[in-house]
Design an enzyme around this catalytic site. Structure first.
Site, mmCIF file in Angstrom:
data_model
loop_
_atom_site.group_PDB
_atom_site.id
_atom_site.type_symbol
_atom_site.label_atom_id
_atom_site.label_comp_id
_atom_site.label_asym_id
_atom_site.label_seq_id
_atom_site.Cartn_x
_atom_site.Cartn_y
_atom_site.Cartn_z
ATOM 1 N N ASN A 157 0.801 -1.223 0.000
ATOM 2 C CA ASN A 157 0.000 0.000 0.000
ATOM 3 C C ASN A 157 0.834 1.274 0.000
ATOM 4 O O ASN A 157 0.333 2.328 -0.368
ATOM 5 C CB ASN A 157 -0.971 -0.013 1.182
ATOM 6 C CG ASN A 157 -0.315 -0.376 2.486
ATOM 7 O OD1 ASN A 157 0.328 -1.428 2.591
ATOM 8 N ND2 ASN A 157 -0.445 0.471 3.459
ATOM 9 N N SER B 228 -11.071 -4.707 0.272
ATOM 10 C CA SER B 228 -11.793 -3.656 0.972
ATOM 11 C C SER B 228 -12.464 -2.746 -0.040
ATOM 12 O O SER B 228 -11.811 -2.237 -0.961
ATOM 13 C CB SER B 228 -10.803 -2.853 1.817
ATOM 14 O OG SER B 228 -11.460 -1.727 2.366
ATOM 15 N N GLY B 229 -13.776 -2.545 0.129
ATOM 16 C CA GLY B 229 -14.547 -1.783 -0.850
ATOM 17 C C GLY B 229 -14.045 -0.368 -1.087
ATOM 18 O O GLY B 229 -14.015 0.112 -2.229
ATOM 19 N N HIS B 230 -13.616 0.303 -0.016
ATOM 20 C CA HIS B 230 -13.324 1.733 -0.178
ATOM 21 C C HIS B 230 -12.017 2.020 -0.913
ATOM 22 O O HIS B 230 -11.703 3.170 -1.186
ATOM 23 C CB HIS B 230 -13.381 2.468 1.167
ATOM 24 C CG HIS B 230 -12.233 2.243 2.091
ATOM 25 N ND1 HIS B 230 -11.241 3.184 2.251
ATOM 26 C CD2 HIS B 230 -11.927 1.226 2.917
ATOM 27 C CE1 HIS B 230 -10.374 2.739 3.154
ATOM 28 N NE2 HIS B 230 -10.765 1.555 3.571
ATOM 29 N N CYS C 209 2.270 8.599 12.711
ATOM 30 C CA CYS C 209 2.456 9.287 13.985
ATOM 31 C C CYS C 209 2.001 8.364 15.102
ATOM 32 O O CYS C 209 0.812 8.162 15.301
ATOM 33 C CB CYS C 209 1.626 10.559 13.982
ATOM 34 S SG CYS C 209 2.008 11.625 15.349
HETATM 35 C C1 LIG Z 1 -6.535 -0.069 3.465
HETATM 36 C C2 LIG Z 1 -5.811 -1.359 3.649
HETATM 37 C C3 LIG Z 1 -6.229 -2.295 4.616
HETATM 38 C C4 LIG Z 1 -7.361 -2.017 5.578
HETATM 39 O O1 LIG Z 1 -8.606 -2.036 4.972
HETATM 40 P P1 LIG Z 1 -9.845 -1.375 5.748
HETATM 41 O O2 LIG Z 1 -11.029 -1.699 4.917
HETATM 42 O O3 LIG Z 1 -9.564 0.085 5.809
HETATM 43 O O4 LIG Z 1 -9.910 -2.020 7.093
HETATM 44 C C5 LIG Z 1 -5.548 -3.494 4.714
HETATM 45 N N1 LIG Z 1 -4.504 -3.761 3.906
HETATM 46 C C6 LIG Z 1 -4.076 -2.904 2.977
HETATM 47 C C7 LIG Z 1 -2.935 -3.275 2.095
HETATM 48 C C8 LIG Z 1 -4.705 -1.665 2.820
HETATM 49 O O5 LIG Z 1 -4.262 -0.809 1.900
#
Ligand SMILES: *Cc1c(COP(=O)(O)O)cnc(C)c1O
Length: 395
Positions: A151, A199-201, A324
């Site tokens: 990420n 994750s949908g968002h 942080c």
């Molecule tokens: C955003 C993210 C998550 C967490 O997903 P959420 O739906 O926000 O709990 C887990 N792993 C990776 C690699 C991500 O980028």
């Protein structure tokens, strides 16, 4: 100009996803567990969403479990494999040093419960080596969990090969595919994936809804106890609006993947090319194995936080690797994992581009970042020492 360049943190809800969810927020509010026709109508929507998600990753509908997001899916996959392993006397877990905290903190918790964790090196390019994995595998290894794409630095892991090796050794393989779903092709059968989180968002569905794919014979243990929803593996009345939006957004992203990436990649490459001209800067992570939208760079002599605040004033939403924690600024564990010194890791910037960005926005970023870096360097005592040769340049 307002430029949202933090699509790896979250994305806007697409019109398609919004249209799909609206009925479930208004007239179609039945509970899918209710037996009357109004409830069963919701149940139909739920199962249609499950089928759509399954098709997008070449899974079976019954292998799809809806969760509250990527974090919950990661937790459930890892804890389940650990518990199942422990029942057979296997208490060794393998992962990498640069996983998301949803994975790393779950592994930490299991370590306190007596599991042994091996975190593989991801080398300077941010890519796991198969031979390292092979060397780490033991008789008592209960799970390999390695993220599909990172990420922060956007590097893609050799998932199919990892899966093949795990299958050969009879070890369950989970992948956190939160940064890959909707952005890269995923075929759980072809890629030998036993469990996968999304994750949908991160692909234009709302926040608070995700998916755990678990292959038919994978033992799953509940994280949330209660009713018999999700075939007894995840209690709680279903987030219907979120689930149907997730399915619609995933299908939309997968249907348009090639066209989206054909738009995104030139924007990303322009950022790499132009921002790479800033003296004493460094691009992080292999460019060969890279998601379409993510740019991660370090600029020597400045603090990532100051850079973000200045970019915010210029209307640019970006992110830095630094997290942080408890008042102290620790550099990103991801950037440290690829061998960057603390001083360099502190000056990091992540820009993550999506299909809704435009080349004009990219040009605004390209015009702004060098100015801000120069401004901050002029104020930086560290940069002053670097320039006077009182300390060596590290990049
Ligand atoms: C955003 C993210 C998550 C967490 O997903 P959420 O739906 O926000 O709990 C887990 N792993 C990776 C690699 C991500 O980028």
């Amino acid at each position: 100009m307002f430029v949202y360049a933090d699509n790896a943190a979250t994305t806007s809800v697409s019109k398609t996803a919004l249209n799909a969810m609206m009925p479930y927020l208004t007239e179609q509010y039945g509970n899918p567990s209710s037996l009357y026709a109004f409830g069963q109508k919701a149940k139909e929507g739920l199962e249609a969403a499950r089928k759509t998600v399954a098709e997008c990753i070449n899974a079976e509908p019954r292998e799809i479990y809806f969760t509250s997001g990527g974090s919950e899916a990661d937790n459930q996959a890892i804890v389940s494999a650990a518990k199942a392993g422990a029942r057979k006397g296997k208490r060794h877990l393998i992962s990498t040093a640069f996983e998301h905290h949803a994975v790393l903190h779950t592994l930490k918790k299991l370590e306190k419960e007596g599991f042994e964790v091996t975190l593989l090196d991801v080398h300077e390019d941010g890519v796991v080596r198969l031979e390292d994995l092979e060397a780490a595998i033991r008789e008592d290894t209960a799970l390999v969990t390695i993220m599909f794409a990172n990420n922060e630095i956007g590097t893609i892991q050799p998932v199919k090969e990892i899966g093949a090796l795990c299958r050969e050794k009879g070890i369950p393989f989970h992948t956190d595919a939160v940064q890959a779903a909707g952005h890269l092709p995923i075929d759980v059968k072809d890629m030998n994936i036993d469990m996968l989180s999304m994750s949908g968002h991160k692909f234009h569905a709302p926040k608070g809804v995700g998916v755990l794919y678990a292959k038919r014979n994978m033992p799953l243990f509940n994280i949330i106890e209660g009713g018999a929803q999700e075939r007894g593996k995840r209690a709680g009345t279903e987030n219907m609006a979120g689930i149907v939006a997730l399915a619609a957004a995933l299908k939309e992203s997968c249907d348009n993947m090639e066209a989206n990436n054909a738009r995104i990649i030139p924007m990303r490459d322009k950022l790499f090319a132009e921002l790479g001209k800033i003296p004493h800067s460094k691009i992080n992570g292999s460019l060969e194995h890279h998601v379409p939208g993510t740019v991660n760079m370090c600029f020597e002599g400045i603090e990532g936080e100051s850079l973000l605040l200045m970019l915010d004033m210029k209307g640019i939403c970006a992110s830095s690797g630094s997290a942080c924690t408890s008042g102290s600024l620790d550099p990103s564990h991801v950037l440290l994992s690829i061998g960057l010194p603390h001083e360099v890791a502190h000056g990091s910037l992540r820009l993550s581009i999506g299909e809704y960005n435009t080349m004009e926005e990219i040009d605004h970023i390209i015009a702004t970042v060098p100015q801000v870096v120069e401004y901050l360097r002029n104020m930086s005592p560290v940069w002053d020492e670097l320039e006077k040769g009182l300390r060596p340049h590290l990049i």
